[in-house]
Design an enzyme around this catalytic site. Structure first.
Site, PDB file in Angstrom:
ATOM      1  N   GLY A  90       0.766  -1.239   0.000  1.00  0.00           N
ATOM      2  CA  GLY A  90       0.000   0.000   0.000  1.00  0.00           C
ATOM      3  C   GLY A  90       0.795   1.286   0.000  1.00  0.00           C
ATOM      4  O   GLY A  90       0.209   2.368   0.023  1.00  0.00           O
ATOM      5  N   GLU A 126       4.040  -6.804   1.543  1.00  0.00           N
ATOM      6  CA  GLU A 126       3.785  -7.264   0.168  1.00  0.00           C
ATOM      7  C   GLU A 126       3.359  -6.100  -0.714  1.00  0.00           C
ATOM      8  O   GLU A 126       2.235  -6.049  -1.188  1.00  0.00           O
ATOM      9  CB  GLU A 126       2.741  -8.379   0.165  1.00  0.00           C
ATOM     10  CG  GLU A 126       1.521  -8.013   0.963  1.00  0.00           C
ATOM     11  CD  GLU A 126       0.544  -9.147   1.177  1.00  0.00           C
ATOM     12  OE1 GLU A 126       0.932 -10.312   1.075  1.00  0.00           O
ATOM     13  OE2 GLU A 126      -0.626  -8.828   1.457  1.00  0.00           O
ATOM     14  N   PRO A 127       4.280  -5.180  -0.940  1.00  0.00           N
ATOM     15  CA  PRO A 127       3.960  -4.055  -1.814  1.00  0.00           C
ATOM     16  C   PRO A 127       3.969  -4.461  -3.283  1.00  0.00           C
ATOM     17  O   PRO A 127       4.693  -5.367  -3.686  1.00  0.00           O
ATOM     18  CB  PRO A 127       5.075  -3.056  -1.529  1.00  0.00           C
ATOM     19  CG  PRO A 127       6.200  -3.866  -1.004  1.00  0.00           C
ATOM     20  CD  PRO A 127       5.643  -5.124  -0.423  1.00  0.00           C
ATOM     21  N   GLY A 128       3.146  -3.814  -4.066  1.00  0.00           N
ATOM     22  CA  GLY A 128       3.134  -4.032  -5.505  1.00  0.00           C
ATOM     23  C   GLY A 128       3.448  -2.726  -6.215  1.00  0.00           C
ATOM     24  O   GLY A 128       4.486  -2.562  -6.861  1.00  0.00           O
ATOM     25  N   ARG A 129       2.559  -1.762  -6.029  1.00  0.00           N
ATOM     26  CA  ARG A 129       2.660  -0.477  -6.712  1.00  0.00           C
ATOM     27  C   ARG A 129       4.028   0.189  -6.525  1.00  0.00           C
ATOM     28  O   ARG A 129       4.614   0.681  -7.487  1.00  0.00           O
ATOM     29  CB  ARG A 129       1.581   0.467  -6.162  1.00  0.00           C
ATOM     30  CG  ARG A 129       1.458   1.796  -6.912  1.00  0.00           C
ATOM     31  CD  ARG A 129       0.535   2.761  -6.145  1.00  0.00           C
ATOM     32  NE  ARG A 129      -0.682   2.122  -5.722  1.00  0.00           N
ATOM     33  CZ  ARG A 129      -1.792   2.035  -6.445  1.00  0.00           C
ATOM     34  NH1 ARG A 129      -1.835   2.583  -7.634  1.00  0.00           N
ATOM     35  NH2 ARG A 129      -2.855   1.420  -5.971  1.00  0.00           N
ATOM     36  N   ARG A 135      -7.628   2.808 -15.142  1.00  0.00           N
ATOM     37  CA  ARG A 135      -7.611   3.349 -13.778  1.00  0.00           C
ATOM     38  C   ARG A 135      -8.294   4.703 -13.638  1.00  0.00           C
ATOM     39  O   ARG A 135      -8.872   5.002 -12.606  1.00  0.00           O
ATOM     40  CB  ARG A 135      -6.179   3.406 -13.223  1.00  0.00           C
ATOM     41  CG  ARG A 135      -5.596   1.990 -13.048  1.00  0.00           C
ATOM     42  CD  ARG A 135      -4.301   1.985 -12.261  1.00  0.00           C
ATOM     43  NE  ARG A 135      -4.508   2.389 -10.885  1.00  0.00           N
ATOM     44  CZ  ARG A 135      -4.115   3.536 -10.375  1.00  0.00           C
ATOM     45  NH1 ARG A 135      -3.475   4.426 -11.107  1.00  0.00           N
ATOM     46  NH2 ARG A 135      -4.362   3.824  -9.113  1.00  0.00           N
ATOM     47  N   TYR A 182     -11.372   4.847 -11.023  1.00  0.00           N
ATOM     48  CA  TYR A 182     -11.361   5.705  -9.847  1.00  0.00           C
ATOM     49  C   TYR A 182     -10.590   7.010 -10.019  1.00  0.00           C
ATOM     50  O   TYR A 182      -9.918   7.463  -9.110  1.00  0.00           O
ATOM     51  CB  TYR A 182     -10.892   4.965  -8.574  1.00  0.00           C
ATOM     52  CG  TYR A 182      -9.953   3.792  -8.737  1.00  0.00           C
ATOM     53  CD1 TYR A 182     -10.359   2.509  -8.352  1.00  0.00           C
ATOM     54  CD2 TYR A 182      -8.672   3.947  -9.245  1.00  0.00           C
ATOM     55  CE1 TYR A 182      -9.500   1.428  -8.476  1.00  0.00           C
ATOM     56  CE2 TYR A 182      -7.820   2.860  -9.363  1.00  0.00           C
ATOM     57  CZ  TYR A 182      -8.242   1.600  -8.975  1.00  0.00           C
ATOM     58  OH  TYR A 182      -7.390   0.526  -9.097  1.00  0.00           O
ATOM     59  N   CYS A 206     -15.339   2.734 -27.584  1.00  0.00           N
ATOM     60  CA  CYS A 206     -16.671   3.291 -27.743  1.00  0.00           C
ATOM     61  C   CYS A 206     -17.324   3.404 -26.379  1.00  0.00           C
ATOM     62  O   CYS A 206     -18.185   2.592 -26.009  1.00  0.00           O
ATOM     63  CB  CYS A 206     -17.490   2.404 -28.665  1.00  0.00           C
ATOM     64  SG  CYS A 206     -16.769   2.405 -30.304  1.00  0.00           S
ATOM     65  N   TYR A 242      -0.781  -1.952 -12.102  1.00  0.00           N
ATOM     66  CA  TYR A 242      -2.230  -1.932 -12.347  1.00  0.00           C
ATOM     67  C   TYR A 242      -2.618  -1.333 -13.693  1.00  0.00           C
ATOM     68  O   TYR A 242      -3.673  -0.713 -13.820  1.00  0.00           O
ATOM     69  CB  TYR A 242      -2.955  -1.210 -11.189  1.00  0.00           C
ATOM     70  CG  TYR A 242      -2.611  -1.793  -9.849  1.00  0.00           C
ATOM     71  CD1 TYR A 242      -3.012  -3.083  -9.527  1.00  0.00           C
ATOM     72  CD2 TYR A 242      -1.852  -1.094  -8.926  1.00  0.00           C
ATOM     73  CE1 TYR A 242      -2.672  -3.655  -8.315  1.00  0.00           C
ATOM     74  CE2 TYR A 242      -1.510  -1.663  -7.702  1.00  0.00           C
ATOM     75  CZ  TYR A 242      -1.922  -2.940  -7.408  1.00  0.00           C
ATOM     76  OH  TYR A 242      -1.571  -3.507  -6.220  1.00  0.00           O
TER      77      TYR A 242
HETATM   78  C1  LIG Z   1      -3.303  -5.022  -3.593  1.00  0.00           C
HETATM   79  C2  LIG Z   1      -2.697  -5.702  -2.432  1.00  0.00           C
HETATM   80  C3  LIG Z   1      -1.353  -5.509  -2.131  1.00  0.00           C
HETATM   81  C4  LIG Z   1      -0.467  -4.554  -2.889  1.00  0.00           C
HETATM   82  O1  LIG Z   1      -0.882  -3.258  -2.744  1.00  0.00           O
HETATM   83  P1  LIG Z   1       0.008  -2.053  -3.347  1.00  0.00           P
HETATM   84  O2  LIG Z   1      -0.790  -0.844  -3.089  1.00  0.00           O
HETATM   85  O3  LIG Z   1       0.175  -2.338  -4.787  1.00  0.00           O
HETATM   86  O4  LIG Z   1       1.298  -2.060  -2.617  1.00  0.00           O
HETATM   87  C5  LIG Z   1      -0.828  -6.221  -1.082  1.00  0.00           C
HETATM   88  N1  LIG Z   1      -1.581  -7.072  -0.356  1.00  0.00           N
HETATM   89  C6  LIG Z   1      -2.873  -7.283  -0.617  1.00  0.00           C
HETATM   90  C7  LIG Z   1      -3.634  -8.234   0.197  1.00  0.00           C
HETATM   91  C8  LIG Z   1      -3.486  -6.602  -1.647  1.00  0.00           C
HETATM   92  O5  LIG Z   1      -4.774  -6.790  -1.889  1.00  0.00           O
END
Ligand SMILES: *Cc1c(COP(=O)(O)O)cnc(C)c1O
Length: 433
Positions: free
Chosen positions: A249, A291-294, A331, A335, A362, A391
């Site tokens: 997050g 567990e970051p993604g973004r 995206r 939102y 369209c 994303y």
């Molecule tokens: C989406 C999600 C993440 C990653 O969130 P980011 O904002 O991309 O860091 C980690 N854990 C869980 C459970 C998620 O749903």
């Protein structure tokens, strides 16, 4: 002016990405085009791992949330960097395994995992399941019993923290489809039930309070609540759970004025909060997970488009249409996500033209950004949308039967295709006569 450290402007005034001329890349690979900077992805992974080494004796797993961007090449990079992996579907698990990602470093999320997904995870010998609800707990116990396996689980807990972010990406509060609430005793009951399950080992707890969060205070608050719950479990059951995953997050810079916390500082503050809470509760420091993604892949990507029709509606707005849109980046439509855009041909010029940049679907909501400032556009220009690494590809669709763009990885001044561009034939692959 631009939002990521790997962006620049060369002597010809062109936008550069990882040192390469984006116009040359657009010409070679076509548009729309996802560009990912492998070196920046690796750097972000290392920043997080190093920070845990520095502030927490390395007693931590750093997982990459593969839902942000999942493909074989990315999973390989994560494996090489010593990351763990969070998957939320059979498809993400399949991708990771195909990439050779070690199953013992994978955990499985999701609020409604299918029977098939539970079995797939079990058969693949993944590290653990993050169990979302009692129904899942029951089914997992039944499948594990049937196969006479011992399965590690975490529980996903809603700590009841407001993460100050968009309601669609806020997940820590009681009114969320994810996880078990603390307020109403749901989480407590789940723990008691899990401790009775002979084939499940409750290894730890998990929470994820939301996404694109700029303020570390909600993370610290969540850590505190989770550790208090761990201490409560120890008092009630005499069981010390040794693992705690605090989710992802961390926010990134989409607009020049955004001010995200540096990754190293995120971990310093997070571990500081964990230590303080453990101290207060007299609870041993757990093995931590995030567990970051973004924040790992988001800043490491941009998307290139070609400008087509430009429609000025006097006194109202100017629509600038590009050859992609909500099919490759939904995206804004979902939102209203902010992005920084630039004309790559004249990236050094001031952005003094107000545009509403739209796609080719369209759908009136097919907007990449409204009322945004770019360099005055001309048909044929390459338009870049910045910080699209997370994303975008993972949320893309074939709406209007538009083939997905290619993804090109850039590293040390070289480019290679990581995902080839879809063809019309690909669109028909599953169509029956
Ligand atoms: C989406 C999600 C993440 C990653 O969130 P980011 O904002 O991309 O860091 C980690 N854990 C869980 C459970 C998620 O749903």
């Amino acid at each position: 002016m631009y939002v990521s450290e790997n962006l620049g402007v060369n002597e010809r005034g062109h936008l550069t990405f990882g040192g390469l001329d984006t116009l040359a890349l657009a010409k070679e690979y076509g548009t729309p085009l996802y560009l990912m900077d492998e070196d920046l992805i690796r750097k972000n992974c290392r920043a997080l791992l190093d920070a845990f080494g520095k502030y927490y004796d390395g007693n931590a797993n750093v997982s990459y949330a593969s839902k942000a961007l999942s493909c074989v090449a990315i999973c390989k990079i994560m494996a090489e960097e010593g990351m763990h992996l969070d998957v939320v579907s059979g498809g993400e698990l399949f991708t990771a395994l195909r990439a050779g990602f070690p199953a013992e470093r994978i955990h499985f999320h999701g609020n409604n995992k299918t029977e098939e997904e539970l079995r797939f995870g079990l058969d693949s010998k993944i590290d653990c399941f993050v169990v979302d609800n009692l129904y899942e707990l029951e089914r997992l116990e039944a499948i594990a019993a049937e196969q006479d396996q011992q399965v590690r689980i975490y529980f996903r807990i809603k700590p009841g923290v407001d993460a100050h972010t968009h309601s669609f990406i806020r997940t820590g509060q009681i009114d969320s489809k994810f996880g078990l609430a603390l307020e109403n005793g749901e989480a407590e009951e789940a723990v008691a039930r899990a401790l009775q399950c002979r084939h499940l080992t409750l290894a730890g707890l998990h929470c994820h309070i939301g996404s694109q969060i700029f303020d570390m205070e909600p993370f610290a608050h969540a850590a505190q609540i989770m550790i208090a719950f761990l201490a409560q479990i120890r008092r009630q059951h005499g069981v010390t759970l040794g693992e705690l995953n605090l989710g992802g997050g961390f926010g990134i810079r989409y607009l020049p004025e955004d001010d995200p916390v540096e990754l190293d500082e995120c971990i310093r503050l997070l571990t500081q909060a964990v230590k303080a809470a453990c101290d207060a509760e007299g609870f041993p420091l757990p093995r931590l997970g995030i567990e970051p993604g973004r924040s790992i892949v988001g800043p490491a990507g941009i998307t290139l488009y070609t400008v087509g029709a430009i429609k000025e509606i006097k006194g109202i707005r100017t629509y600038v249409a590009v050859d992609g849109g909500m099919a490759d980046n939904p995206r804004y439509a979902l939102y209203q996500s902010p992005y920084t855009l630039a004309i790559a041909d004249r990236a050094g010029d001031p952005r003094d033209f107000k545009a509403t940049v739209v796609g080719r679907c369209c759908e009136s909501g097919d907007i990449l950004q409204e009322h945004t400032m770019i360099q005055a556009p001309r048909p044929g220009d390459v338009l870049a949308v910045l910080a699209t690494g997370a994303y975008n590809y993972s949320m893309s669709s074939n709406y209007n039967r538009i083939p997905r763009p290619a993804m090109v990885l850039v590293s040390q001044g070289r480019a290679r295709v990581a995902v080839r561009r879809e063809t019309y034939e690909d669109l028909l692959r599953n169509d029956c006569e």
